[in-house]
Scaffold this active site. Structure first.
Site, short mmCIF file in Angstrom:
data_model
loop_
_atom_site.label_atom_id
_atom_site.label_comp_id
_atom_site.label_asym_id
_atom_site.label_seq_id
_atom_site.Cartn_x
_atom_site.Cartn_y
_atom_site.Cartn_z
CE LYS A 13 30.64 -69.33 -58.95
NZ LYS A 13 31.51 -68.25 -58.54
NE ARG A 88 32.08 -70.31 -52.34
CZ ARG A 88 31.03 -69.60 -52.71
NH1 ARG A 88 30.04 -70.14 -53.37
NH2 ARG A 88 30.99 -68.32 -52.43
NE ARG A 127 28.90 -58.83 -57.58
CZ ARG A 127 29.26 -60.09 -57.32
NH1 ARG A 127 29.13 -61.01 -58.24
NH2 ARG A 127 29.76 -60.43 -56.16
NE ARG A 136 27.23 -60.75 -52.84
CZ ARG A 136 27.66 -61.87 -53.43
NH1 ARG A 136 27.26 -62.16 -54.64
NH2 ARG A 136 28.49 -62.66 -52.81
NE ARG A 147 32.69 -62.86 -51.70
CZ ARG A 147 32.17 -61.95 -52.53
NH1 ARG A 147 32.26 -60.66 -52.24
NH2 ARG A 147 31.57 -62.34 -53.61
P1 AMP Z 1 28.32 -66.37 -53.55
O1 AMP Z 1 27.08 -65.62 -53.87
O2 AMP Z 1 28.42 -67.68 -54.24
O3 AMP Z 1 29.56 -65.52 -53.74
O4 AMP Z 1 28.26 -66.73 -51.98
C1 AMP Z 1 28.20 -65.70 -51.02
C2 AMP Z 1 28.55 -66.27 -49.65
O5 AMP Z 1 27.60 -67.29 -49.30
C3 AMP Z 1 29.91 -66.95 -49.56
O6 AMP Z 1 30.98 -66.06 -49.34
C4 AMP Z 1 29.67 -67.87 -48.36
O7 AMP Z 1 29.70 -67.15 -47.15
C5 AMP Z 1 28.23 -68.33 -48.59
N1 AMP Z 1 28.19 -69.55 -49.42
C6 AMP Z 1 27.66 -69.68 -50.68
N2 AMP Z 1 27.78 -70.92 -51.13
C7 AMP Z 1 28.40 -71.63 -50.15
C8 AMP Z 1 28.82 -72.97 -50.01
N3 AMP Z 1 28.64 -73.87 -50.99
N4 AMP Z 1 29.42 -73.34 -48.84
C9 AMP Z 1 29.60 -72.46 -47.86
N5 AMP Z 1 29.26 -71.17 -47.92
C10 AMP Z 1 28.66 -70.74 -49.05
#
Ligand code: AMP
Length: 191
Positions: A13, A88, A127, A136, A147
Site C-alpha cells: 500500500k 482499520r 523489509r 520497526r 497484526r
Molecule cells: P502501519 O504502518 O499502517 O502498519 O501501522 C502500524 C501500527 O500503527 C498499527 O499496527 C497500529 O498499531 C497503528 N495504526 C496505524 N493506523 C491505525 C489505525 N487506522 N487505527 C488504529 N491503529 C493504527
C-alpha cells in the site's frame, strides 16, 4: 481525488500510494507513519500509542480519527488524498463517513491490494532485515502474526463495508509492483 488504499501489512500500500501521490499530485496520509512520528517525538499521542503499536494492536479509534480529520483540513490536501492504513475497522469507516459529510468531501474510490498471508510474512521479514534505520518494533515475527490476525478480524470487514457502497476495487497485490501501479492507474482513470 479522494481515495482509500486497503490491504494487509506488507501488501505494498505504502509503495503504491507514494507512486500515485506523485502521479496525481495528491497527499498520501499514512496513519502508521504519523503515529510513528508521534512516538519518536514523544508527544502525548505518541506515549499513548507506543506499546500498543509495538505489539501490533490498534490504537484507539478516537486518536486516529482525530489525526485524520485535522490532516485532511490542511491546505496540501485540497487537491485530494490517499488514506493509507485508515480506516482499520468498521467503526473508523463509519466515523470517516460522518467526517466527510461534515467536511463536504466525497470519497472517489477504495483500492484493495489482496495478498496471501504466506507471501506477507516473507515480505515483511525481508523489509525488516533490509531497513536502513533498523527494523520497526512491530516487524518481529510475533508482532507480525498478531497484526495479520488483527487485519483479518477487524480490517477485512472494512472491504465489505465499501463493497456494499459499490466503490471497492480489489487488485491482485502479488503481481509485479509496476503492474499493480498500472492497474491502479487504470482504475483511477475510470472514476
Ligand atoms: P502501519 O504502518 O499502517 O502498519 O501501522 C502500524 C501500527 O500503527 C498499527 O499496527 C497500529 O498499531 C497503528 N495504526 C496505524 N493506523 C491505525 C489505525 N487506522 N487505527 C488504529 N491503529 C493504527
Amino acid at each position: 481525488m479522494k481515495l482509500i488504499f486497503l490491504g494487509p501489512p506488507g501488501a505494498g500500500k505504502g509503495t503504491q500510494a507514494q507512486r500515485i501521490e506523485q502521479a496525481f499530485d495528491i497527499r498520501q496520509l499514512s496513519t502508521g507513519d504519523m503515529l510513528r512520528a508521534a512516538v519518536a517525538a514523544e508527544t502525548q499521542v505518541g506515549k499513548q500509542a507506543k506499546d500498543i503499536m509495538a505489539r501490533g494492536d490498534l490504537v484507539p479509534d478516537a486518536v486516529v480519527v482525530g489525526i485524520i480529520s485535522d490532516r485532511i483540513d490542511e491546505a496540501d490536501c485540497a487537491n485530494g488524498f490517499i488514506l493509507d492504513g485508515f480506516p482499520r475497522n468498521v467503526a473508523q469507516a463509519e466515523a470517516l463517513d460522518e467526517m466527510l459529510v461534515t467536511k463536504n468531501i466525497v470519497l472517489d474510490g477504495v483500492i484493495e491490494l489482496a495478498v496471501d498471508a504466506e507471501v506477507l510474512i516473507g515480505r515483511i521479514l525481508k523489509r525488516a532485515a533490509e531497513s536502513e534505520g533498523g527494523p520497526r518494533e512491530d516487524d518481529t515475527e510475533e508482532a507480525l502474526q498478531h497484526r495479520l490476525r488483527v487485519y483479518e478480524e477487524q480490517t477485512a470487514p472494512v472491504a465489505e463495508f465499501y463493497a456494499s457502497k459499490g466503490i471497492l476495487n480489489t487488485l491482485d497485490g502479488m503481481q509485479d509492483m509496476d503492474e499493480v501501479t498500472r492497474q491502479i492507474q487504470a482504475v483511477l482513470k475510470e472514476i
